[in-house]
Design a protein around this motif. Sequence first.
Motif, PDB file in Angstrom:
ATOM      1  N   TRP A 222      -2.288   0.309  -5.633  1.00  0.00           N
ATOM      2  CA  TRP A 222      -2.224  -0.811  -4.952  1.00  0.00           C
ATOM      3  C   TRP A 222      -2.646  -0.188  -3.121  1.00  0.00           C
ATOM      4  CZ3 TRP A 222       1.167  -1.114  -0.771  1.00  0.00           C
ATOM      5  CH2 TRP A 222       0.943  -2.514   0.290  1.00  0.00           C
ATOM      6  N   GLY A 223      -2.174   0.883  -2.762  1.00  0.00           N
ATOM      7  CA  GLY A 223      -2.738   1.763  -1.817  1.00  0.00           C
ATOM      8  C   GLY A 223      -4.305   2.113  -1.727  1.00  0.00           C
ATOM      9  N   SER A 224      -5.171   2.092  -2.582  1.00  0.00           N
ATOM     10  CA  SER A 224      -6.120   2.306  -2.297  1.00  0.00           C
ATOM     11  C   SER A 224      -7.167   1.123  -2.246  1.00  0.00           C
ATOM     12  CB  SER A 224      -6.656   3.059  -3.969  1.00  0.00           C
ATOM     13  OG  SER A 224      -6.739   2.912  -4.635  1.00  0.00           O
ATOM     14  N   ARG A 225      -6.376   0.181  -3.157  1.00  0.00           N
ATOM     15  CA  ARG A 225      -6.787  -1.086  -3.540  1.00  0.00           C
ATOM     16  C   ARG A 225      -6.773  -1.917  -1.621  1.00  0.00           C
ATOM     17  NH1 ARG A 225     -10.261  -5.220  -6.305  1.00  0.00           N
ATOM     18  NH2 ARG A 225      -9.601  -6.988  -5.636  1.00  0.00           N
TER      19      ARG A 225
ATOM     20  N   ARG B 216     -10.349  -3.158   0.209  1.00  0.00           N
ATOM     21  CA  ARG B 216      -9.989  -4.737   0.752  1.00  0.00           C
ATOM     22  C   ARG B 216     -10.383  -4.667   2.602  1.00  0.00           C
ATOM     23  NH1 ARG B 216      -9.340  -8.886  -1.235  1.00  0.00           N
ATOM     24  NH2 ARG B 216      -8.438  -9.082  -4.067  1.00  0.00           N
ATOM     25  N   GLN B 217     -10.008  -3.596   3.397  1.00  0.00           N
ATOM     26  CA  GLN B 217     -10.265  -4.036   4.626  1.00  0.00           C
ATOM     27  C   GLN B 217     -11.481  -3.081   5.565  1.00  0.00           C
ATOM     28  OE1 GLN B 217      -6.903  -1.067   6.317  1.00  0.00           O
ATOM     29  NE2 GLN B 217      -5.137  -2.837   5.827  1.00  0.00           N
ATOM     30  N   VAL B 218     -12.006  -2.908   4.811  1.00  0.00           N
ATOM     31  CA  VAL B 218     -13.661  -2.811   5.099  1.00  0.00           C
ATOM     32  C   VAL B 218     -14.105  -4.053   5.183  1.00  0.00           C
ATOM     33  CG1 VAL B 218     -16.362  -1.150   3.783  1.00  0.00           C
ATOM     34  CG2 VAL B 218     -13.625  -0.426   3.283  1.00  0.00           C
ATOM     35  N   PRO B 219     -15.314  -4.380   5.885  1.00  0.00           N
ATOM     36  CA  PRO B 219     -15.979  -5.109   6.311  1.00  0.00           C
ATOM     37  C   PRO B 219     -16.782  -5.838   5.334  1.00  0.00           C
ATOM     38  CG  PRO B 219     -15.990  -4.232   7.639  1.00  0.00           C
ATOM     39  CD  PRO B 219     -15.247  -3.310   7.003  1.00  0.00           C
ATOM     40  N   ALA B 220     -17.015  -7.066   4.361  1.00  0.00           N
ATOM     41  CA  ALA B 220     -18.160  -7.405   3.774  1.00  0.00           C
ATOM     42  C   ALA B 220     -19.378  -6.698   3.472  1.00  0.00           C
ATOM     43  CB  ALA B 220     -17.694  -9.302   3.905  1.00  0.00           C
TER      44      ALA B 220
ATOM     45  N   PRO C   3     -14.618  -5.092  -3.953  1.00  0.00           N
ATOM     46  CA  PRO C   3     -13.371  -6.668  -4.224  1.00  0.00           C
ATOM     47  C   PRO C   3     -13.759  -8.091  -3.230  1.00  0.00           C
ATOM     48  CG  PRO C   3     -11.936  -4.954  -2.239  1.00  0.00           C
ATOM     49  CD  PRO C   3     -13.718  -4.054  -2.769  1.00  0.00           C
ATOM     50  N   GLY C   4     -14.653  -7.442  -2.090  1.00  0.00           N
ATOM     51  CA  GLY C   4     -15.217  -8.720  -1.244  1.00  0.00           C
ATOM     52  C   GLY C   4     -16.649  -9.999  -1.794  1.00  0.00           C
TER      53      GLY C   4
END
Length: 116
Positions: A40-43, A47-51, A81-82
């Motif tokens: 969960w932490g790595s996911r 997700r916080q990495v810019p698209a 994920p984005g």
Amino acid sequence: MHMAGVPLAAPPGGVLSPVALGWIGAALAALVVVNLLIAWGSRRKRRQVPAGQLREELRGEIRGGAPNVRGHIRVNPARYPGISVGEAEVIAGEEGFTRQTHGTKGMWLFLRKVSD
């Protein structure tokens, strides 16, 4: 060979006490919880990495990825994920690849386009 005096020998008949089974179950449950928290932490961090950065990473992975025996470059969509499937196809098309849509088993498979 007689092992009655050895304190580390298994109990007669291989019977484990319910307390030991409880500790084994608790240890396994703790391992599962830790594994889920790490995933969960790595996911969440991913997700916080810019698209835009994710798109460039995908482009680099397609461009520089090592093909498997059948010539496919395998990409794990969970790492991006984005990015939707359509966006991945557009990026692959710009790099000269096409995406295989059947039998992928959850992966994105990219194959170099055949030039006429």
